[in-house]
Design a protein around this motif. Sequence first.
Motif, mmCIF file in Angstrom:
data_model
loop_
_atom_site.group_PDB
_atom_site.id
_atom_site.type_symbol
_atom_site.label_atom_id
_atom_site.label_comp_id
_atom_site.label_asym_id
_atom_site.label_seq_id
_atom_site.Cartn_x
_atom_site.Cartn_y
_atom_site.Cartn_z
ATOM 1 N N THR A 1 0.815 -1.212 0.000
ATOM 2 C CA THR A 1 0.000 0.000 0.000
ATOM 3 C C THR A 1 0.849 1.263 0.000
ATOM 4 N N TYR A 2 2.155 1.116 0.150
ATOM 5 C CA TYR A 2 3.052 2.269 0.168
ATOM 6 C C TYR A 2 3.793 2.364 -1.167
ATOM 7 N N TYR A 3 3.974 3.580 -1.650
ATOM 8 C CA TYR A 3 4.738 3.783 -2.874
ATOM 9 C C TYR A 3 6.214 3.450 -2.658
ATOM 10 N N PHE A 4 6.725 3.754 -1.464
ATOM 11 C CA PHE A 4 8.135 3.523 -1.150
ATOM 12 C C PHE A 4 8.215 2.712 0.136
ATOM 13 N N PRO A 5 7.965 1.403 0.076
ATOM 14 C CA PRO A 5 7.868 0.597 1.305
ATOM 15 C C PRO A 5 9.164 0.527 2.103
ATOM 16 N N PHE A 6 10.308 0.490 1.443
ATOM 17 C CA PHE A 6 11.574 0.420 2.177
ATOM 18 C C PHE A 6 11.784 1.695 2.987
ATOM 19 N N ALA A 7 11.504 2.835 2.363
ATOM 20 C CA ALA A 7 11.646 4.107 3.075
ATOM 21 C C ALA A 7 10.681 4.178 4.253
ATOM 22 N N LYS A 8 9.446 3.696 4.049
ATOM 23 C CA LYS A 8 8.465 3.722 5.135
ATOM 24 C C LYS A 8 8.899 2.818 6.283
ATOM 25 N N ALA A 9 9.416 1.642 5.968
ATOM 26 C CA ALA A 9 9.857 0.722 7.014
ATOM 27 C C ALA A 9 10.987 1.333 7.832
ATOM 28 N N MET A 10 11.949 1.938 7.153
ATOM 29 C CA MET A 10 13.075 2.521 7.884
ATOM 30 C C MET A 10 12.668 3.783 8.647
ATOM 31 N N GLU A 11 11.626 4.444 8.187
ATOM 32 C CA GLU A 11 11.117 5.601 8.919
ATOM 33 C C GLU A 11 10.570 5.200 10.286
ATOM 34 N N LEU A 12 10.019 3.988 10.368
ATOM 35 C CA LEU A 12 9.434 3.520 11.619
ATOM 36 C C LEU A 12 10.481 3.037 12.619
ATOM 37 N N VAL A 13 11.680 2.747 12.144
ATOM 38 C CA VAL A 13 12.734 2.216 13.018
ATOM 39 C C VAL A 13 13.339 3.348 13.835
ATOM 40 N N THR A 14 13.326 3.193 15.159
ATOM 41 C CA THR A 14 13.940 4.182 16.053
ATOM 42 C C THR A 14 14.690 3.459 17.168
ATOM 43 N N TYR A 15 15.685 4.120 17.695
ATOM 44 C CA TYR A 15 16.435 3.598 18.838
ATOM 45 C C TYR A 15 16.529 4.693 19.898
ATOM 46 N N LEU A 16 15.882 4.440 21.036
ATOM 47 C CA LEU A 16 15.938 5.334 22.195
ATOM 48 C C LEU A 16 15.442 6.745 21.881
ATOM 49 N N GLY A 17 14.649 6.854 20.822
ATOM 50 C CA GLY A 17 14.134 8.162 20.459
ATOM 51 C C GLY A 17 15.188 9.098 19.913
ATOM 52 N N ILE A 18 16.375 8.588 19.679
ATOM 53 C CA ILE A 18 17.488 9.418 19.191
ATOM 54 C C ILE A 18 17.823 9.073 17.745
ATOM 55 N N VAL A 19 18.055 7.779 17.486
ATOM 56 C CA VAL A 19 18.351 7.324 16.128
ATOM 57 C C VAL A 19 17.026 7.127 15.398
ATOM 58 N N GLU A 20 16.747 7.980 14.450
ATOM 59 C CA GLU A 20 15.491 7.909 13.725
ATOM 60 C C GLU A 20 15.673 8.529 12.343
ATOM 61 N N HIS A 21 14.598 8.527 11.568
ATOM 62 C CA HIS A 21 14.612 9.045 10.192
ATOM 63 C C HIS A 21 15.699 8.366 9.348
ATOM 64 N N LEU A 22 15.764 7.048 9.472
ATOM 65 C CA LEU A 22 16.741 6.292 8.684
ATOM 66 C C LEU A 22 16.359 6.214 7.213
ATOM 67 N N GLU A 23 15.150 6.660 6.875
ATOM 68 C CA GLU A 23 14.731 6.619 5.472
ATOM 69 C C GLU A 23 15.609 7.475 4.576
ATOM 70 N N ILE A 24 16.330 8.436 5.171
ATOM 71 C CA ILE A 24 17.213 9.280 4.363
ATOM 72 C C ILE A 24 18.290 8.451 3.683
ATOM 73 N N PHE A 25 18.676 7.336 4.297
ATOM 74 C CA PHE A 25 19.720 6.498 3.710
ATOM 75 C C PHE A 25 19.194 5.713 2.510
ATOM 76 N N THR A 26 17.897 5.436 2.461
ATOM 77 C CA THR A 26 17.347 4.808 1.253
ATOM 78 C C THR A 26 17.429 5.765 0.079
ATOM 79 N N TYR A 27 17.389 7.062 0.369
ATOM 80 C CA TYR A 27 17.556 8.064 -0.691
ATOM 81 C C TYR A 27 18.949 7.955 -1.309
ATOM 82 N N LEU A 28 19.950 7.707 -0.484
ATOM 83 C CA LEU A 28 21.309 7.555 -1.003
ATOM 84 C C LEU A 28 21.420 6.323 -1.893
ATOM 85 N N LEU A 29 20.706 5.257 -1.525
ATOM 86 C CA LEU A 29 20.701 4.060 -2.370
ATOM 87 C C LEU A 29 20.088 4.359 -3.727
#
Length: 367
Positions: free
Chosen positions: A246-274
């Motif tokens: 249902t998502y146009y960019f599922p990998f980016a959405k999945a990585m957007e949901l991943v967080t660690y301790l409320g500090i490490v987040e918005h990992l979807e930016i790295f899918t942009y580099l890919l």
Amino acid sequence: MNKVTITPLELCSMMLLFLTGSTIVVGLNFSAREDSILAIAMEIGFGIALSYFYLYLVKRSSWKEFVPLLELGFGSLPAKLFAIVFSFYFLYIASRVMNDFAFFTTQLIYPDSPKWIAAIPFLIVVGYCIMLGIEAIARSGLIMTAFLLVIIAALWLLGFFSEEFQAEYLFPLFAQGWEPLKKMIFPTGLTFPYGELVVFLVILPSLNKKEKLTKVVWIPVVTAGLIIMITMELIIGILHAPFANTYYFPFAKAMELVTYLGIVEHLEIFTYLLLLGGGFMKVSVFIYAAQAVLTQLFKLKQKSWHVMVLIASVYLLSLYRSEDIAEHLYVGLKLVPYYLHIPIQFALPLLLGLVVFWRTRKKGSAS
């Protein structure tokens, strides 16, 4: 054309970026739900067979360039017509990949920005690299492949060990039978991304150490397939298979949901580099191939303005039936596979291979 040389390692890096770059970010298909990785595993076998068929075709013709290869198979006049068809196809697919990059950029990185904001700077960089030649594209591929592997490995580790990943989402396997697998594999799974390797018919004659290619050409195909499979498992484990499509960019959405301790987040930016690296390689290869075919066809010396004309053509083609991402994906998934991919990736090369095999049969039997 000037003599160019590409090593097998450079070719493999180009193929790996070509197959994975845009695929894992915007081209994943979860229509078979949890069984999607089974479909990808079957597609890997097809990709290996197809890559060796393209390689065999060029070897059988004694490593002729693309237009002479067409002339060997179809004769002078039909070869010219087919050369123009292939050139248009390469430019059109380049425009579609460029649209993938532009839509991703304007929806996730710079929301509500016009598409040209992403497209024009991207094409300028691509055009400059093409002007430097295929060696520059190939050597940049080595560097970008190293970055790709590091980034994707880091995203896998962060994703699989996150609280958002649920292993139970990966099961059950093969619960829906063969029908979803068949629909996922044909025609979309066969034509994208493996069928697009047809463009390497133009590049293969540029290799040095050609005798080594038979031993290694399967490596980028298998590696790309494994990367796609592992990435799909990560996405299913985070988003759940019924919702991944249902998502146009599922990998980016999945990585957007991943967080660690409320500090490490918005990992979807790295899918942009890919996507940036893989999309760059894919668009560069397609436009370079179109330029090479037209240069061979009209017996021209390569000029910088040729590249500028092709870049402008790609941008104009990108405007056709791509007003929004929904229409862009509909055309790419429902129309292009049947009306462009199957005839140009399979039908014409198969016919060409049969004719070339027949015309070189005495030479083949003698060797």
